[in-house]
Design a protein around this motif. Structure first.
Motif, PDB file in Angstrom:
ATOM      1  N   SER A   1      12.022  29.771 -17.857  1.00  0.00           N
ATOM      2  CA  SER A   1      10.947  28.825 -18.159  1.00  0.00           C
ATOM      3  C   SER A   1      10.586  28.047 -16.895  1.00  0.00           C
ATOM      4  O   SER A   1      11.440  27.842 -16.030  1.00  0.00           O
ATOM      5  N   THR A   2       9.340  27.610 -16.820  1.00  0.00           N
ATOM      6  CA  THR A   2       8.871  26.832 -15.669  1.00  0.00           C
ATOM      7  C   THR A   2       8.043  25.658 -16.173  1.00  0.00           C
ATOM      8  O   THR A   2       7.297  25.790 -17.150  1.00  0.00           O
ATOM      9  N   PHE A   3       8.184  24.521 -15.474  1.00  0.00           N
ATOM     10  CA  PHE A   3       7.482  23.296 -15.851  1.00  0.00           C
ATOM     11  C   PHE A   3       6.805  22.718 -14.621  1.00  0.00           C
ATOM     12  O   PHE A   3       7.410  22.646 -13.555  1.00  0.00           O
ATOM     13  N   LEU A   4       5.556  22.306 -14.782  1.00  0.00           N
ATOM     14  CA  LEU A   4       4.796  21.659 -13.713  1.00  0.00           C
ATOM     15  C   LEU A   4       4.607  20.201 -14.114  1.00  0.00           C
ATOM     16  O   LEU A   4       4.056  19.898 -15.178  1.00  0.00           O
ATOM     17  N   ILE A   5       5.113  19.311 -13.258  1.00  0.00           N
ATOM     18  CA  ILE A   5       5.057  17.872 -13.506  1.00  0.00           C
ATOM     19  C   ILE A   5       4.082  17.263 -12.507  1.00  0.00           C
ATOM     20  O   ILE A   5       4.149  17.561 -11.306  1.00  0.00           O
ATOM     21  N   ASP A   6       3.173  16.408 -12.997  1.00  0.00           N
ATOM     22  CA  ASP A   6       2.183  15.823 -12.093  1.00  0.00           C
ATOM     23  C   ASP A   6       2.811  14.694 -11.265  1.00  0.00           C
ATOM     24  O   ASP A   6       3.968  14.317 -11.479  1.00  0.00           O
ATOM     25  N   LYS A   7       2.027  14.158 -10.335  1.00  0.00           N
ATOM     26  CA  LYS A   7       2.602  13.170  -9.403  1.00  0.00           C
ATOM     27  C   LYS A   7       2.926  11.838 -10.060  1.00  0.00           C
ATOM     28  O   LYS A   7       3.604  11.001  -9.479  1.00  0.00           O
ATOM     29  N   GLU A   8       2.476  11.648 -11.303  1.00  0.00           N
ATOM     30  CA  GLU A   8       2.830  10.443 -12.081  1.00  0.00           C
ATOM     31  C   GLU A   8       4.110  10.676 -12.888  1.00  0.00           C
ATOM     32  O   GLU A   8       4.577   9.770 -13.569  1.00  0.00           O
ATOM     33  N   GLY A   9       4.633  11.899 -12.866  1.00  0.00           N
ATOM     34  CA  GLY A   9       5.853  12.195 -13.619  1.00  0.00           C
ATOM     35  C   GLY A   9       5.609  12.711 -15.025  1.00  0.00           C
ATOM     36  O   GLY A   9       6.524  12.791 -15.845  1.00  0.00           O
ATOM     37  N   LYS A  10       4.356  13.091 -15.316  1.00  0.00           N
ATOM     38  CA  LYS A  10       4.019  13.615 -16.648  1.00  0.00           C
ATOM     39  C   LYS A  10       4.004  15.139 -16.628  1.00  0.00           C
ATOM     40  O   LYS A  10       3.604  15.750 -15.634  1.00  0.00           O
TER      41      LYS A  10
END
Length: 158
Positions: free
Chosen positions: A121-130
């Motif tokens: 699995s892979t997760f992309l987190i934005d620069k705000e941590g969301k």
């Protein structure tokens, strides 16, 4: 409990290669790709890690940090990183705290036997941590390119 798109990812700290600790909150201001793989130094995991490694300049340009995670011990992770010349940190998640946070431990079947293991699995987190995007039940071919395209698109929006 699964994380939802747009939800702030809870902070965590975990031991990583290079005698470091990865702490999610310390990466705020950068996008983060966290990819979970079943086992260091196995063919699919080697290919997947190599695909991320070979695209690091493009991930860097999109202000995106890449981190690999498995339940292997630190020594196995260090050997895997050195042998494959990975240019990103690998987390040793022996206690499955990070795996549990992202809900990637699943019942799997191998040779007719059931066991609990990591679902790729892979997760992309934005620069705000969301949480911006997630991929579960990943097939390796073409995956790193897809994640890179998502990271680049997210970077352009910000």
């Amino acid at each position: 409990m699964s994380l939802a798109i747009g939800q702030v990812v809870p902070d965590f700290s975990a031991p990583a290669t290079g005698d470091t600790t990865v702490t999610l909150s310390a990466l705020k201001g950068q996008q983060v790709v966290i990819y979970f793989y079943p086992k260091a130094s196995t063919p699919g995991c080697t290919t997947e890690g190599g695909d991320f490694r070979d695209r690091m300049a493009a991930f860097d340009a999109a202000n995106t940090v890449v981190i690999g995670v498995s339940r292997d011990g630190l020594r196995a992770q260090e050997n895997f990183k050195a042998k494959q010349d990975f240019n990103f940190a690998l987390i040793s998640d022996k206690d499955e705290a990070v795996c549990t946070l992202f809900d990637v431990i699943k019942l799997k079947k191998m040779y007719g036997k059931e066991h609990l293991g990591i679902e790729r699995s892979t997760f992309l987190i934005d620069k705000e941590g969301k949480l911006a995007q997630q991929w579960r039940g990943v097939k390796v071919p073409g995956h790193a390119e897809e994640v890179l395209a998502a990271a680049q698109a997210l970077h352009q929006q910000s």
